[in-house]
Design a protein around this motif. Structure first.
Motif, PDB file in Angstrom:
ATOM      1  N   HIS A   3      11.702  16.192   7.079  1.00  0.00           N
ATOM      2  CA  HIS A   3      12.388  15.404   6.056  1.00  0.00           C
ATOM      3  C   HIS A   3      12.944  14.115   6.643  1.00  0.00           C
ATOM      4  CE1 HIS A   3      15.491  17.852   7.940  1.00  0.00           C
ATOM      5  NE2 HIS A   3      16.425  17.064   7.440  1.00  0.00           N
ATOM      6  N   ALA A  27      12.117   9.516   6.205  1.00  0.00           N
ATOM      7  CA  ALA A  27      11.348   8.448   5.576  1.00  0.00           C
ATOM      8  C   ALA A  27      10.816   7.534   6.675  1.00  0.00           C
ATOM      9  CB  ALA A  27      12.213   7.680   4.574  1.00  0.00           C
ATOM     10  N   CYS A  28      10.218   6.420   6.284  1.00  0.00           N
ATOM     11  CA  CYS A  28       9.514   5.547   7.223  1.00  0.00           C
ATOM     12  C   CYS A  28      10.363   4.347   7.630  1.00  0.00           C
ATOM     13  CB  CYS A  28       8.217   5.057   6.595  1.00  0.00           C
ATOM     14  SG  CYS A  28       7.116   6.383   6.103  1.00  0.00           S
ATOM     15  N   CYS A  61      14.983   7.527  10.012  1.00  0.00           N
ATOM     16  CA  CYS A  61      13.596   7.317   9.607  1.00  0.00           C
ATOM     17  C   CYS A  61      12.679   7.344  10.828  1.00  0.00           C
ATOM     18  CB  CYS A  61      13.466   5.991   8.863  1.00  0.00           C
ATOM     19  SG  CYS A  61      14.333   5.978   7.276  1.00  0.00           S
ATOM     20  N   ILE A  86       8.459  13.430   3.446  1.00  0.00           N
ATOM     21  CA  ILE A  86       9.372  12.423   2.912  1.00  0.00           C
ATOM     22  C   ILE A  86      10.425  13.124   2.066  1.00  0.00           C
ATOM     23  CG2 ILE A  86       9.593  10.382   1.447  1.00  0.00           C
ATOM     24  CD1 ILE A  86       8.113   9.910   4.130  1.00  0.00           C
ATOM     25  N   TRP A 111      17.263   6.317   2.064  1.00  0.00           N
ATOM     26  CA  TRP A 111      16.132   6.242   2.979  1.00  0.00           C
ATOM     27  C   TRP A 111      14.911   5.658   2.296  1.00  0.00           C
ATOM     28  CZ3 TRP A 111      16.409  11.955   4.957  1.00  0.00           C
ATOM     29  CH2 TRP A 111      17.528  12.094   5.771  1.00  0.00           C
ATOM     30  N   LEU A 112      14.830   5.805   0.997  1.00  0.00           N
ATOM     31  CA  LEU A 112      13.641   5.369   0.262  1.00  0.00           C
ATOM     32  C   LEU A 112      13.650   3.877  -0.030  1.00  0.00           C
ATOM     33  CD1 LEU A 112      13.193   8.220  -2.364  1.00  0.00           C
ATOM     34  CD2 LEU A 112      12.115   7.992  -0.132  1.00  0.00           C
ATOM     35  N   LEU A 133       9.366   6.270  -3.658  1.00  0.00           N
ATOM     36  CA  LEU A 133       8.868   7.485  -3.019  1.00  0.00           C
ATOM     37  C   LEU A 133       7.378   7.357  -2.720  1.00  0.00           C
ATOM     38  CD1 LEU A 133       9.210  10.453  -2.115  1.00  0.00           C
ATOM     39  CD2 LEU A 133       8.714  11.101  -4.476  1.00  0.00           C
ATOM     40  N   GLN A 139       6.618   5.259   0.332  1.00  0.00           N
ATOM     41  CA  GLN A 139       6.844   5.987   1.582  1.00  0.00           C
ATOM     42  C   GLN A 139       5.659   6.916   1.885  1.00  0.00           C
ATOM     43  OE1 GLN A 139       9.456   5.838   3.739  1.00  0.00           O
ATOM     44  NE2 GLN A 139      10.929   4.607   2.611  1.00  0.00           N
ATOM     45  N   LEU A 140       5.232   7.671   0.880  1.00  0.00           N
ATOM     46  CA  LEU A 140       4.099   8.583   1.064  1.00  0.00           C
ATOM     47  C   LEU A 140       2.834   7.811   1.440  1.00  0.00           C
ATOM     48  CD1 LEU A 140       4.699  10.870  -2.037  1.00  0.00           C
ATOM     49  CD2 LEU A 140       5.119  11.472   0.351  1.00  0.00           C
ATOM     50  N   VAL A 164       2.911   6.758   5.150  1.00  0.00           N
ATOM     51  CA  VAL A 164       2.550   7.864   6.062  1.00  0.00           C
ATOM     52  C   VAL A 164       1.052   8.094   6.039  1.00  0.00           C
ATOM     53  CG1 VAL A 164       2.778  10.345   6.499  1.00  0.00           C
ATOM     54  CG2 VAL A 164       4.795   9.018   5.919  1.00  0.00           C
TER      55      VAL A 164
END
Length: 198
Positions: free
Chosen positions: A136, A138-139, A148, A166, A172-173, A184, A187-188, A191
């Motif tokens: 868990h 984020a980037c 992150c 994520i 974080w988003l 969201l 972020q996905l 990755v």
């Protein structure tokens, strides 16, 4: 900092198992193939940090026998196993951390590097004989926050067959005041672009 003694976590794990046994909507899973075998939601038990292990690595097998399947190396701060994400001076795995990962690999506990420093993430990915997870976060390429993961960490985990998750925590988003679904998705997508969908 949270106090995570062996006694406290052992008791908490027993309580979680009892709650699950008394609840017909959730059951404790011990392997991926357990998902869908019973009605309700399959839950995998995890500890957030290795303080409960101390320097006694036999506790890893003890908790595995009780149903623990994911063990996070650290929670924000440095500990005896690994460097934490929010420390001003970053560090990676310790000798005990490497030995702990070896024991997790042996008994079948998934090493989780969430809350770890960049060094911890990359070193754990290289050291573990099994895939690891950043369960868990984020980037960092999108939101420069200590919790992150950077692109090097994503690549290190993906290159060993691991997973980057994520977490839908708004700060974080995005830096926008109101997070949206597209934050969201961004972020996905990042990755997937860096580490690959698989």
């Amino acid at each position: 900092r949270y106090l995570r003694s062996f006694a406290a976590n052992d008791k908490a794990l027993d309580a979680a198992l009892a709650r699950s046994a008394a609840n017909d909507q959730v059951y404790v899973a011990k392997r991926g193939s357990d998902i869908g075998k019973e009605p309700g939601c399959a839950a995998f038990l995890q500890f957030q940090s290795c303080e409960t292990i101390g320097e006694d690595l036999s506790r890893i097998a003890h908790f595995h026998r009780k149903g623990l399947r994911v063990l996070q190396l650290t929670h924000h701060n440095n500990n005896a196993f690994a460097g934490g994400a929010i420390e001003p001076v970053q560090s990676g795995l310790t000798r005990l951390g490497r030995e702990g990962i070896d024991e997790m690999n042996r008994v079948g506990i998934l090493p989780d590097v969430s809350h770890g420093s960049s060094e911890t993430i990359i070193e754990a990915a290289k050291h573990s004989k099994t895939p690891i997870v950043f369960s868990h976060g984020a980037c960092k390429a999108i939101i420069n926050h200590a919790r992150c993961i950077d692109d090097a960490g994503i690549r290190a985990i993906a290159s060993r067959g691991g997973v980057v998750g994520i977490f839908m925590m708004s700060f974080w988003l995005t830096r926008d005041p109101v997070p949206k679904v597209e934050h969201l998705v961004a972020q996905l997508r990042h990755v997937a672009n860096i580490g690959g969908l698989e």
